[in-house]
Design a protein around this motif. Structure first.
Motif, mmCIF file in Angstrom:
data_model
loop_
_atom_site.group_PDB
_atom_site.id
_atom_site.type_symbol
_atom_site.label_atom_id
_atom_site.label_comp_id
_atom_site.label_asym_id
_atom_site.label_seq_id
_atom_site.Cartn_x
_atom_site.Cartn_y
_atom_site.Cartn_z
ATOM 1 N N LEU A 276 0.828 -1.205 0.000
ATOM 2 C CA LEU A 276 0.000 0.000 0.000
ATOM 3 C C LEU A 276 0.866 1.261 0.000
ATOM 4 O O LEU A 276 0.518 2.260 -0.632
ATOM 5 N N THR A 277 1.992 1.214 0.693
ATOM 6 C CA THR A 277 2.914 2.344 0.705
ATOM 7 C C THR A 277 3.436 2.618 -0.698
ATOM 8 O O THR A 277 3.493 3.778 -1.145
ATOM 9 N N PHE A 278 3.795 1.559 -1.415
ATOM 10 C CA PHE A 278 4.273 1.727 -2.791
ATOM 11 C C PHE A 278 3.144 2.215 -3.695
ATOM 12 O O PHE A 278 3.333 3.138 -4.505
ATOM 13 N N GLY A 279 1.960 1.605 -3.583
ATOM 14 C CA GLY A 279 0.846 1.988 -4.433
ATOM 15 C C GLY A 279 0.429 3.432 -4.241
ATOM 16 O O GLY A 279 0.169 4.158 -5.212
ATOM 17 N N ASN A 280 0.334 3.878 -2.997
ATOM 18 C CA ASN A 280 -0.036 5.269 -2.722
ATOM 19 C C ASN A 280 1.019 6.240 -3.244
ATOM 20 O O ASN A 280 0.692 7.321 -3.740
ATOM 21 N N MET A 281 2.274 5.861 -3.111
ATOM 22 C CA MET A 281 3.358 6.702 -3.629
ATOM 23 C C MET A 281 3.215 6.883 -5.139
ATOM 24 O O MET A 281 3.352 8.003 -5.662
ATOM 25 N N GLU A 282 2.924 5.793 -5.850
ATOM 26 C CA GLU A 282 2.756 5.855 -7.298
ATOM 27 C C GLU A 282 1.515 6.665 -7.680
ATOM 28 O O GLU A 282 1.519 7.385 -8.687
ATOM 29 N N MET A 283 0.457 6.556 -6.903
ATOM 30 C CA MET A 283 -0.757 7.331 -7.191
ATOM 31 C C MET A 283 -0.471 8.833 -7.113
ATOM 32 O O MET A 283 -0.984 9.609 -7.916
ATOM 33 N N GLY A 284 0.350 9.239 -6.145
ATOM 34 C CA GLY A 284 0.663 10.654 -6.001
ATOM 35 C C GLY A 284 1.323 11.224 -7.235
ATOM 36 O O GLY A 284 0.896 12.263 -7.767
ATOM 37 N N ILE A 285 2.349 10.568 -7.741
ATOM 38 C CA ILE A 285 3.035 11.104 -8.916
ATOM 39 C C ILE A 285 2.201 10.916 -10.173
ATOM 40 O O ILE A 285 2.236 11.760 -11.085
ATOM 41 N N SER A 286 1.434 9.830 -10.243
ATOM 42 C CA SER A 286 0.616 9.587 -11.426
ATOM 43 C C SER A 286 -0.440 10.674 -11.606
ATOM 44 O O SER A 286 -0.646 11.190 -12.715
ATOM 45 N N PHE A 287 -1.101 11.050 -10.534
ATOM 46 C CA PHE A 287 -2.169 12.045 -10.682
ATOM 47 C C PHE A 287 -1.640 13.476 -10.687
ATOM 48 O O PHE A 287 -2.370 14.401 -11.015
ATOM 49 N N THR A 288 -0.362 13.625 -10.383
ATOM 50 C CA THR A 288 0.307 14.871 -10.753
ATOM 51 C C THR A 288 0.334 14.980 -12.270
ATOM 52 O O THR A 288 0.092 16.061 -12.835
ATOM 53 N N GLY A 289 0.608 13.864 -12.943
ATOM 54 C CA GLY A 289 0.601 13.853 -14.403
ATOM 55 C C GLY A 289 -0.767 14.155 -14.981
ATOM 56 O O GLY A 289 -0.889 14.859 -15.997
ATOM 57 N N VAL A 290 -1.824 13.658 -14.346
ATOM 58 C CA VAL A 290 -3.191 13.933 -14.809
ATOM 59 C C VAL A 290 -3.517 15.419 -14.636
ATOM 60 O O VAL A 290 -4.077 16.057 -15.538
#
Length: 425
Positions: A276-290
Motif C-alpha cells: 500500500l505504501t508503494f501503491g499510494n506513492m505511485e498514485m501521487g506522482i501519477s495524478f500529478t501527471g493527470v
C-alpha cells in the motif's frame, strides 16, 4: 540577491519548474513522454469510449498497448531493481508522471500487472520467480463487504469492543496446502486480463480467523489463475480510468502449495503495508501527471478561444485562474517527489509519506481538472475535448488505492503514535 542584466523569460521543462535533471533523466523523460503521447493517449481515448467487455476482448487496443509497453522496456523489473535507492527516487517518478500524463488508466495497468512478479522477485526464491515472474498479475485485497477495513488491517480505527467484519474471502491451512474460498471485490485492477494474483485475505492458521483484539489473521500468497476453482466475473463498468479494467475473481476451494505464501501470519500485515505504501506513492506522482495534462489543455485552449473580443488569456481573471492551476500542479509534484525521496531515503519507507502525497494530489487533481472544464465552458463538458475524461479519472482516484478520508484517518493515527513515542507518552 539574484542579479539580472535583463529580465528573462522563465525556462520551463516538460514538468514545469524543474531543477537540475541529469542527461540520463532528461533522456528517460523524453522517451517516456513520446511513448505517452504517441501510444498511450490515442489508445486511452479509444478504450475510454468502449464497453468494458470490449476493452479486454481479443483484438482490443489494450493488447496493443501491453505489447508496446513490454517492447519499450520502460518498466523492466530487473533494470528498476538494479537501480540504487537514490536513482529510484528520481527516475521512477519521472517515468510514472509521463505515463499518467498519457493515460492514467493504462499507466496503472502496467504497474498492477507486475505486482505479483515484483513480489516473486522480492522473495528471492527461484521457484516463485520462475512460476510468476513473467505472468500478468493483479493485486487482490478488497472484498465486496470489506473495502476500507482492508486499509485498516491492524484495526486501529475500529469501534471499541467490536471485531472486524468476517468478510467474504478467506483462506485456511490444510496440511501442506493453503485453501482459498470466496470472492474479491469488483474493483480489483487488471483482474480481467490477469493470469495470477498477489492475494491478501483473512486466514485461519488453526486457531480461527480472529486475533484477541478483534482484528484478523492474514496471509499473503501468489495464486495462479489456471487452477481448478478459479473464475472471474464481468469487467466493471465505471466512471473513470476506464482503460484500467477491473473485476472480481472467485475462488472455490482453490488449493495452492504453502510455498506460494509470500507472507505468513506475522508478516502479512507488514507486507500489505509495504504494498500500500508503494501503491499510494505511485498514485501521487501519477495524478500529478493527470493534473498537469488538464492544465496544459486549458493553457492551450485559452490562447485559442476568443470571447469578449479577444483570446481568453487576455482576460485578467482567466490568467489568475490559470496561474492557480499551475501552482497546484507544482505543489502536487513537489509533495509527490518528497514522498519518493522519503520512502527511498534513510528514514523511510512509510505509508504516512505516501498517503500524504496520494490524498493531497488526488484531491487537488480533482480541483485542477474541474477548473479546466470551467475554463473550456460548454466545450469542457463534451467528450470531444479531453478534460471531461481527465476529471472522471481524477474523481475515481480519490477512492482507488484507499479512500482518501480513511487514508487520512490512518495517517493521523501514525502522527499521534510518532508524537507519543517521541515525547515519551
Amino acid at each position: 540577491m539574484f542579479n539580472f542584466d535583463e529580465v528573462p523569460l522563465p525556462k520551463l521543462g516538460l514538468t514545469g519548474l524543474d531543477g537540475v535533471l541529469s542527461e540520463e533523466e532528461l533522456a528517460i523523460q523524453d522517451v517516456t513522454h513520446r511513448f505517452a503521447e504517441e501510444v498511450m493517449r490515442p489508445i486511452g481515448e479509444k478504450l475510454d469510449k468502449m464497453d468494458p467487455q470490449d476493452v479486454v476482448a481479443e483484438g482490443s487496443p489494450l493488447w496493443d498497448y501491453i505489447a508496446k509497453m513490454d517492447e519499450s522496456g520502460l518498466l523492466d523489473l530487473e533494470a528498476i531493481g538494479g537501480m540504487s535507492d537514490a536513482e529510484k527516487s528520481r527516475i521512477i517518478p519521472i517515468i510514472f508522471e509521463e505515463l499518467a500524463w498519457g493515460d492514467c488508466g493504462l499507466a496503472l495497468t502496467s504497474m498492477v500487472l507486475k505486482f505479483p512478479a515484483f513480489a516473486a522477485y522480492n522473495t528471492g526464491k527461484p521457484e516463485l520467480i520462475e512460476r510468476f515472474g513473467k505472468l500478468r498479475g493483479c493485486w487482490v485485497a478488497t472484498q465486496p463487504d470489506r473495502g476500507s477495513e482492508v486499509v485498516d488491517m491492524d484495526f486501529t480505527e475500529g469501534h471499541p469492543d467490536t471485531k472486524q467484519h468476517r468478510g467474504n474471502l478467506h483462506a485456511r491451512i490444510d496440511g501442506e496446502e493453503l485453501v482459498i474460498t470466496g470472492q474479491s471485490a469488483a474493483w480489483v485492477s487488471a483482474t480481467p486480463i490477469a493470469e495470477c494474483a498477489l492475494l491478501y485475505c483473512q486466514c485461519d492458521y488453526g486457531d480461527g480467523l480472529y486475533k484477541e483484539d478483534g482484528s484478523h489473521n492474514y496471509v499473503a500468497a501468489l495464486v495462479p489463475f489456471d487452477l481448478p476453482g478459479v473464475s472471474k466475473g464481468k469487467p466493471l463498468d465505471k466512471m473513470g480510468m476506464r482503460a484500467l479494467c477491473q473485476g472480481e475473481v472467485f475462488f472455490d476451494e482453490v488449493r495452492i502449495p504453502l510455498s506460494y505464501i509470500v507472507a505468513g501470519q506475522n508478516e502479512a500485515f507488514p507486507s500489505f503495508f509495504g504494498a500500500l505504501t508503494f501503491g499510494n506513492m505511485e498514485m501521487g506522482i501519477s495524478f500529478t501527471g493527470v493534473a498537469r495534462a488538464a492544465y496544459e489543455h486549458a493553457l492551450a485552449y485559452v490562447h485559442e478561444r476568443k470571447q469578449g473580443g479577444t483570446e481568453l488569456i487576455n482576460h485578467q481573471t482567466v490568467r489568475a485562474r490559470l496561474f492557480k492551476m499551475q501552482q497546484k500542479v507544482e505543489a502536487c509534484r513537489a509533495l509527490a517527489l518528497r514522498a519518493f525521496a522519503y520512502n527511498y531515503g534513510p528514514n523511510g519507507p512509510h505509508l504516512l509519506a505516501s498517503a500524504t502525497s496520494k490524498t493531497f494530489v488526488t484531491d487537488t487533481c480533482v480541483e485542477v481538472t474541474s477548473e479546466a472544464i470551467q475554463l473550456l465552458g460548454g466545450n469542457g463538458l463534451t467528450k470531444e475535448y479531453p478534460v471531461e475524461k481527465l476529471f472522471r479519472d481524477a474523481r475515481t482516484a480519490q477512492i482507488a488505492d484507499g479512500e482518501n478520508n480513511v487514508l487520512g484517518l490512518k495517517s493521523a493515527t501514525w502522527l499521534s503514535k510518532e508524537y507519543k513515542n517521541r515525547v515519551g507518552l
